[in-house]
Scaffold this motif. Sequence first.
Motif, PDB file in Angstrom:
ATOM      1  N   SER A  83       0.824  -1.205   0.000  1.00  0.00           N
ATOM      2  CA  SER A  83       0.000   0.000   0.000  1.00  0.00           C
ATOM      3  C   SER A  83       0.855   1.250   0.000  1.00  0.00           C
ATOM      4  O   SER A  83       2.016   1.229   0.396  1.00  0.00           O
ATOM      5  CB  SER A  83      -0.918   0.002   1.234  1.00  0.00           C
ATOM      6  N   GLN A  84       0.240   2.335  -0.463  1.00  0.00           N
ATOM      7  CA  GLN A  84       0.925   3.623  -0.456  1.00  0.00           C
ATOM      8  C   GLN A  84       1.346   4.002   0.954  1.00  0.00           C
ATOM      9  O   GLN A  84       2.406   4.534   1.182  1.00  0.00           O
ATOM     10  CB  GLN A  84      -0.023   4.686  -1.026  1.00  0.00           C
ATOM     11  N   ASP A 214       3.224  10.855  -7.759  1.00  0.00           N
ATOM     12  CA  ASP A 214       2.977   9.513  -7.244  1.00  0.00           C
ATOM     13  C   ASP A 214       1.995   8.785  -8.143  1.00  0.00           C
ATOM     14  O   ASP A 214       1.238   9.400  -8.902  1.00  0.00           O
ATOM     15  CB  ASP A 214       2.429   9.598  -5.817  1.00  0.00           C
ATOM     16  N   HIS A 215       1.992   7.458  -8.072  1.00  0.00           N
ATOM     17  CA  HIS A 215       1.153   6.657  -8.960  1.00  0.00           C
ATOM     18  C   HIS A 215      -0.328   6.958  -8.808  1.00  0.00           C
ATOM     19  O   HIS A 215      -1.081   6.882  -9.784  1.00  0.00           O
ATOM     20  CB  HIS A 215       1.415   5.164  -8.712  1.00  0.00           C
ATOM     21  N   GLY A 216      -0.753   7.304  -7.613  1.00  0.00           N
ATOM     22  CA  GLY A 216      -2.167   7.567  -7.405  1.00  0.00           C
ATOM     23  C   GLY A 216      -2.683   8.775  -8.162  1.00  0.00           C
ATOM     24  O   GLY A 216      -3.881   8.888  -8.414  1.00  0.00           O
ATOM     25  N   TYR A 217      -1.795   9.665  -8.540  1.00  0.00           N
ATOM     26  CA  TYR A 217      -2.182  10.905  -9.224  1.00  0.00           C
ATOM     27  C   TYR A 217      -1.898  10.844 -10.722  1.00  0.00           C
ATOM     28  O   TYR A 217      -2.174  11.799 -11.446  1.00  0.00           O
ATOM     29  CB  TYR A 217      -1.413  12.078  -8.595  1.00  0.00           C
TER      30      TYR A 217
END
Length: 282
Positions: A83-84, A214-217
Motif C-alpha cells: 500500500s501507499q 505519485d502513482h495515485g495521481y
Amino acid sequence: MASRLILRIHEKHARLTSSEQKIASVLIENQGLIETHTATELANMAGVSKATTARFFRSLGYADFEEVRLQAREERNRTQPYSQKSAAPDQIILGRSIVDHLDLELRNLTRTFEELRSDRLPEIAGILSAAPRLWFLGFGTEDGAARIGKALFSRLRHDVHCLDGAGQDWASDLAMTGPRDALVLITLEFRPKLLRSLLSYARTSRMRIITLTDHGYQAQAERFSEMVLPCHVASYGMLNTHATVVSMLRLLAIAYAGQNATAVKQRMETLDAIVEELDLLE
C-alpha cells in the motif's frame, strides 16, 4: 508493471528480426506467459520455430529460457503489492530500523525504474532541449525537490528557473514564461488549490508540462501534462519520501546531457572558470 524482460524487448525491438518480433508481441501482450508456458508453447503461439525462440532470448542477453523464467519468478516474489501507506495514522510506528527504511526505499526505487519505459527519457530530454526556458515547480516539501532540479539543470544549460511566486508574487514569475517553455512539476500529496490555477495558465501560455508524481495521481496528471513520470513513494504513514523523485531528476539530467554533450561541456567549463575566478573554493 513492466518487467525487466519487457524493458529489454523495448530497448532492442528495432534490432530484432521479423520472426523475433512476433515472439516479442506475444510477450508484451501477456508477460505472464513466461511463468505458465514452455519455450515450445511460446514458439507455437507466435508461429515461429523453437530455435528462433531460443535465439530471441539470447539476443536479449539471456543464456536460455530458464534464466528468463527464473528472473520472472524473482520479480514476482520481490514486488508483491503494497500500500501507499503501510499503516493507518493511528498505527504509525516511529523509530523504524535502518533496515526497514532501506528496504522500503529500495522497493520504491526498484519498482519506479522497472516500470519506466526506455523511450520516455529521450522524448523528455528532447522537450527540455527545445525549451527556451526551463521551470521547476513544487509545493511544500516538493519545493526542495524542485530546487534540486533547478540546481542540476543550471549546471547543464542557461535559463533555468524556479516558479515559486517569491513573496506570493506569482504574476511576476508567470509574466516571464512563454510558449515552448518547459515546466517540470513535482507534486505529491497534499496539493494546494493554487496548483490548478497555475496549470491552467501554463497550458494557456502553451508551456510544455512534464510531471513527476505519485502513482495515485498519474491519471489526473495525464490530463494536463505532455509527459508524466510516475514514482513509487510508499511510506510508513508519515513524511513523503523523495528518494525516487530526486533520482528521477538526476536521470533526466543525464539524459539531457547525453543529447547535448557539446553545449553541456561548454556550459560546465564556463561555470567552473567563473568559480575559479571568484576563488570560491578552498
